[in-house]
Design a protein around this motif. Structure first.
Motif, PDB file in Angstrom:
ATOM      1  N   ARG A 104       0.561  -0.992  -0.061  1.00  0.00           N
ATOM      2  CA  ARG A 104      -0.068  -0.072  -0.008  1.00  0.00           C
ATOM      3  C   ARG A 104       0.735   1.335   0.111  1.00  0.00           C
ATOM      4  O   ARG A 104       0.677   2.268  -0.521  1.00  0.00           O
ATOM      5  CB  ARG A 104      -0.721  -0.033   1.255  1.00  0.00           C
ATOM      6  N   GLN A 105       1.919   1.292   0.616  1.00  0.00           N
ATOM      7  CA  GLN A 105       2.802   2.395   0.729  1.00  0.00           C
ATOM      8  C   GLN A 105       3.501   2.569  -0.566  1.00  0.00           C
ATOM      9  O   GLN A 105       3.812   3.574  -0.999  1.00  0.00           O
ATOM     10  CB  GLN A 105       3.932   2.099   1.786  1.00  0.00           C
ATOM     11  N   ARG A 107       2.338   1.818  -3.478  1.00  0.00           N
ATOM     12  CA  ARG A 107       1.275   2.240  -4.364  1.00  0.00           C
ATOM     13  C   ARG A 107       1.195   3.992  -3.996  1.00  0.00           C
ATOM     14  O   ARG A 107       1.296   4.795  -4.866  1.00  0.00           O
ATOM     15  CB  ARG A 107      -0.023   1.594  -4.336  1.00  0.00           C
ATOM     16  N   ASP A 108       0.814   4.189  -2.531  1.00  0.00           N
ATOM     17  CA  ASP A 108       0.365   5.571  -2.237  1.00  0.00           C
ATOM     18  C   ASP A 108       1.565   6.430  -2.180  1.00  0.00           C
ATOM     19  O   ASP A 108       1.374   7.844  -2.419  1.00  0.00           O
ATOM     20  CB  ASP A 108      -0.150   5.621  -0.811  1.00  0.00           C
ATOM     21  N   LEU A 109       2.744   6.133  -1.734  1.00  0.00           N
ATOM     22  CA  LEU A 109       3.695   7.084  -1.509  1.00  0.00           C
ATOM     23  C   LEU A 109       4.809   7.210  -2.433  1.00  0.00           C
ATOM     24  O   LEU A 109       5.414   8.137  -2.888  1.00  0.00           O
ATOM     25  CB  LEU A 109       4.608   6.570  -0.127  1.00  0.00           C
ATOM     26  N   TRP A 110       5.131   5.877  -3.092  1.00  0.00           N
ATOM     27  CA  TRP A 110       6.539   5.877  -4.108  1.00  0.00           C
ATOM     28  C   TRP A 110       6.037   5.933  -5.455  1.00  0.00           C
ATOM     29  O   TRP A 110       6.951   6.222  -6.348  1.00  0.00           O
ATOM     30  CB  TRP A 110       7.371   4.766  -3.525  1.00  0.00           C
TER      31      TRP A 110
END
Ligand code: HEM
Length: 399
Positions: A104-105, A107-110
């Protein structure tokens, strides 16, 4: 735990030439799997475990097959770190570092920044009509992405790539070359400084990065632990995505039929990734040391014995993967071993999968029209501890 640098009683001794392993380890692995699935190899100073099922069994018993190998090259290069700890010490360090690497990180952050960097690198070469996709694209992409995820804003992608090369050379310095140790020491000092600066900055202003996550972990992590973990991540976060990118691109460029299918059905990129990682695993083997006597592959290993889990060989085990030497994205699904297993299962797996199969390959194959290999280029596969293409010379119709 003492570490006998000799064969366990009853273990076959097999002489292997390191230069040959570097050139192509697969024929030797096939022979070992057939006739000596656990063999003492003097040039490596370890027992090599080469069959899929035995490696899986070892990975299920981390309390027997310890990651705290005495005198390990990684410990010498990096100092104590999460990869060479066992639980519970390992669990604390892993829990601190891992959150920014979860799907999820990613996808959302990087993902957005990864994509932007990939486009920028392609913008630089698109008009040239030819490039080495390893040096001009895959390595700088993996290095820039890693700098971002770590949060190392005071280091360039070139720094990260240089440090990574120096770490990798140290970690595989089985020949004990003093120049290699010197370069590794210079790199580790530079990383320590860069991490200390970053850790100080994120202490006051947390962000989503791996360093910030370690600085603000629920169970405290010392600065030296953060520095050493960053060294391991730099050592392992550049060359593996670079190498899996190179191998998969090379495989498709040699098989236009498969390339066309994948371009018509982008869901297949995921299969290209898993098959590339199986076929030519970026990490070929890693060490373990026995905490107690244990029988495996017909040999009782005494406590303290050194073992290398040869995942590159397990991934070519014919009893698990039919026609294992072939690149085949249609093979029935069986989990490969390229990311390891057990508590040390690769922390960067989702990052690598996303940056390579969701972004790098589709962008390269869609943007560089008429992409093909340069005939006669000396692109070589090399290595056995780590394996990948030395270069990947390609040409296309420049826009
Ligand atoms: C295709 C790409 C990759 C492959 C094939 C790969 C392979 C592996 C393998 C086999 C291990 C287990 C080693 C052992 O048990 O001794 C591992 C661990 C690890 N990898 Fe990766 N790796 C890749 C990409 C990455 C990336 C991009 C990062 C950084 C973001 C990364 C960070 C790590 C870390 C920190 C560990 C240690 C985990 C622990 O000890 O808990 N890897 N990797």
């Amino acid at each position: 735990m003492s570490a006998p640098a000799t064969a366990a009683p009853g273990a076959p001794v097999v002489e292997l030439d390191l230069a040959e392993l570097r050139h192509d380890p697969y024929p030797a692995y096939a022979t070992l799997r057939r006739s000596a699935p656990l063999a003492w190899v003097p040039s490596v100073g370890r027992h090599l475990l080469t069959r899929y099922d035995d490696i899986v069994q070892a990975e299920k018993l981390p309390e027997v097959f310890s990651s705290r190998e005495e005198g390990s090259l990684l410990l010498r290069t990096v100092g104590p770190n999460l990869l060479r700890e066992d639980d519970p010490a390992h669990r604390r360090l892993r829990a601190a570092a891992e959150p920014p690497t979860r799907p999820r990180q990613v996808r959302d952050l990087w993902a957005g920044a990864f994509e932007k960097t990939a486009h920028e690198l392609l913008d630089r070469i698109a008009g040239r009509g030819e490039a080495d996709l390893i040096a001009d694209f895959a390595e700088p992409l993996a290095a820039a992405n890693l700098a971002l995820v770590l949060g190392l804003r005071n280091a360039t992608a070139d720094d990260i790539a240089d440090w990574s090369r120096a770490m990798m050379a140290g970690n595989s310095n089985y020949a004990d070359d003093p120049d290699i140790w010197l370069r590794a020491e210079q790199a580790t000092r530079a990383i320590e400084e860069a991490v200390a600066d970053t850790a100080e900055a994120v202490r006051h202003e947390p962000n989503g990065s791996v360093i910030s996550s370690m600085v603000h972990a629920a169970e405290p992590v010392e600065l030296t632990e953060i520095q050493n973990n960053v060294k391991v991540i730099i050592g392992g976060g550049v060359n593996e995505p670079r190498d899996v990118f190179g191998v998969g691109a090379w495989a498709l460029l040699r098989r236009p039929d498969v390339r066309d299918r994948v371009l018509a059905d982008p869901a297949l990129w995921k299969r290209v990734f898993e098959e590339s990682a199986r076929w030519i695993s970026p990490i070929g083997m890693y060490p373990r040391q026995l905490t107690q006597d244990y029988e495996i592959a017909g040999v009782t290993l005494p406590a303290g014995s050194r073992v290398a889990l040869v995942i590159a060989s397990g991934n070519r085990d014919e009893s698990v993967f039919e026609r294992a030497d072939e690149f085949d994205i249609d093979r029935p699904h069986r989990p490969h071993l390229a990311f390891g297993g057990g508590p040390h299962f690769c922390m960067g797996a989702w990052i690598a999968r996303h940056e390579v199969s969701a972004l790098a390959w589709p962008l390269v194959f869609n943007r560089l029209k008429g992409l093909r290999l340069v005939e006669g280029a000396e692109d070589r596969l090399e290595g056995w501890v780590f394996r990948g293409l030395t270069s990947l010379h390609v040409t296309w119709q420049a826009a």
